[in-house]
Scaffold this active site. Structure first.
Site, mmCIF file in Angstrom:
data_model
loop_
_atom_site.group_PDB
_atom_site.id
_atom_site.type_symbol
_atom_site.label_atom_id
_atom_site.label_comp_id
_atom_site.label_asym_id
_atom_site.label_seq_id
_atom_site.Cartn_x
_atom_site.Cartn_y
_atom_site.Cartn_z
ATOM 1 N N LYS A 151 -5.283 18.782 -4.924
ATOM 2 C CA LYS A 151 -6.383 19.819 -4.891
ATOM 3 C C LYS A 151 -7.594 18.952 -5.065
ATOM 4 O O LYS A 151 -7.692 18.518 -6.316
ATOM 5 C CB LYS A 151 -6.213 20.995 -5.704
ATOM 6 C CG LYS A 151 -7.384 21.974 -5.472
ATOM 7 C CD LYS A 151 -7.088 23.318 -6.531
ATOM 8 C CE LYS A 151 -6.090 24.139 -6.130
ATOM 9 N NZ LYS A 151 -5.731 25.399 -6.926
ATOM 10 N N GLY B 52 -10.587 26.117 0.446
ATOM 11 C CA GLY B 52 -11.083 27.342 0.106
ATOM 12 C C GLY B 52 -12.378 26.950 -0.344
ATOM 13 O O GLY B 52 -13.016 26.103 -0.350
ATOM 14 N N VAL C 46 -7.034 21.233 -0.150
ATOM 15 C CA VAL C 46 -5.910 20.881 -0.610
ATOM 16 C C VAL C 46 -5.066 19.989 0.565
ATOM 17 O O VAL C 46 -5.179 20.344 1.585
ATOM 18 C CB VAL C 46 -4.952 21.821 -0.993
ATOM 19 C CG1 VAL C 46 -3.591 21.410 -1.428
ATOM 20 C CG2 VAL C 46 -5.403 22.875 -2.138
ATOM 21 N N PHE D 259 -13.015 26.475 -3.581
ATOM 22 C CA PHE D 259 -13.060 25.324 -4.529
ATOM 23 C C PHE D 259 -13.188 23.987 -3.733
ATOM 24 O O PHE D 259 -13.670 22.911 -4.556
ATOM 25 C CB PHE D 259 -11.819 25.493 -5.227
ATOM 26 C CG PHE D 259 -10.559 25.240 -4.361
ATOM 27 C CD1 PHE D 259 -10.008 23.961 -3.985
ATOM 28 C CD2 PHE D 259 -10.006 26.489 -3.861
ATOM 29 C CE1 PHE D 259 -9.104 23.844 -3.264
ATOM 30 C CE2 PHE D 259 -8.859 26.182 -3.043
ATOM 31 C CZ PHE D 259 -8.623 24.919 -2.492
ATOM 32 N N ASP E 89 -4.966 36.372 -10.650
ATOM 33 C CA ASP E 89 -5.233 36.117 -9.043
ATOM 34 C C ASP E 89 -3.857 36.102 -8.535
ATOM 35 O O ASP E 89 -3.487 35.391 -7.584
ATOM 36 C CB ASP E 89 -5.879 35.156 -8.812
ATOM 37 C CG ASP E 89 -6.651 35.298 -7.182
ATOM 38 O OD1 ASP E 89 -6.696 36.475 -6.856
ATOM 39 O OD2 ASP E 89 -7.048 34.191 -6.809
#
Length: 317
Positions: A52, A28, A33, A30, A146
């Site tokens: 992550k 994503g 993962v 960020f 979220d």
């Protein structure tokens, strides 16, 4: 996608630990993962964790996630965190957060495995699990911001029944915190994923636990219908108008839903945030309490459900 590699890093005691990257689980904005195999320094065995990772310079939200998750280690409805470590990979300083590995994937995957629509008795049980997680989050003064199927993980439970846990706390806020609102209508900024956001996030800056309750209603509808909330919107502006002025819930329900289910959703979709029921109140709603006396009866495992589908196909043939 398989991507086996060995990463050597220092743990909190300065000891070198080797982590085996088994495969990539997702990515994503960020970072990434991946599934990792790690040594248990106490028992000498190995265990699997979801890691992550992102460049250390961009790791503020993941580090915040670590801080928040440490406060929920006793909750069985929120993903567990095993700690963090900094590694050096291809001359880049990388921040890594170690989390429980969900072998059942996400709730979105589970909806697909059910053929796009989860039976209502099972939805009731899953909804109760999510409410217990939200109650815990809200009791500590946080708002998840979220909640959506992609951020809800599926774990094997007792008697082969699945357990849902809330994950991804990168956007978590303190209750009563404000979220930034851009200048013009074309620059609408939501505190979380727009499709799951309530009306007040468009016209106000105030963050409250009621935001998560609206998102929960969207998730419950998605479990029942298999469709994204407000599916088919062209852009954020059209979505904002729909959220603000529509008198209907985000999805039309094309299958029978009990009166208890309809009333539960009404409580989640109250347009005024202060009229929305809290997680604590919803846990006493008949939709989640009526069949909870013996949870084994209301929550078949995926194996049992797939066997039932197989039997039905044999009868059709």
């Amino acid at each position: 996608m398989t991507d086996v590699s060995i990463v050597s890093e220092f743990d909190g005691n300065g000891m070198i630990v080797e982590r085996t990257k088994v495969k990539t689980l997702g990515s994503g904005s960020f970072g990434q993962v991946h599934l990792a195999k790690l040594p248990n320094l106490i028992s000498g065995d190995y265990f699997f964790a979801a890691v992550k990772s992102c460049a250390y310079s961009c790791s503020d939200s993941i580090q915040k996630e670590l801080y928040v998750l440490r406060q929920f280690q006793d909750s069985d409805k929120i993903i567990k965190c095993f700690g963090d470590v900094v590694s050096f990979e291809e001359e880049v300083t990388v921040y890594n957060l170690f989390l429980e590995y969900a072998s059942g994937g996400t709730l979105r995957d589970l909806i697909r495995r059910y053929g796009g629509s989860i039976p209502e008795p099972v939805v009731k049980c899953y909804t109760k699990m999510l409410l217990e997680g939200l109650r815990c989050i809200h009791s500590e003064g946080y708002v998840h911001c979220d909640l959506k199927p992609e951020n809800i993980l599926v774990f094997p439970g007792c008697d082969s029944n699945e357990t849902l846990k809330i994950a991804d706390f990168g956007l978590v806020r303190r209750a009563n915190e404000n979220h930034a609102v851009e200048g013009g209508p074309k620059e609408l900024k939501f505190p979380g994923t727009p499709l799951y956001m309530p009306p007040e996030t468009i016209v106000k800056r105030h963050i409250s636990p009621a935001l998560d309750i609206w998102s929960l209603g969207c998730v419950v509808l998605q479990m029942i219908t298999g469709k994204l909330p407000w599916d088919g919107m062209k852009d954020k502006m059209e979505l904002a108008i729909k959220i603000l002025f529509s008198r209907n819930p985000p999805n039309k329900i094309s299958k029978p839903l009990s009166d208890q289910g309809k009333d539960f959703l009404i409580k989640c979709f109250a347009r005024k945030s202060d009229e929305r029921w809290t997680a604590d109140m919803l846990l006493s709603h008949p939709f989640v309490t009526a069949t909870q006396e013996k949870s084994d009866d209301c929550l078949p495992s995926m194996e049992e459900f797939e066997a039932c589908l197989c039997d039905m196909s044999i009868l059709v043939e």
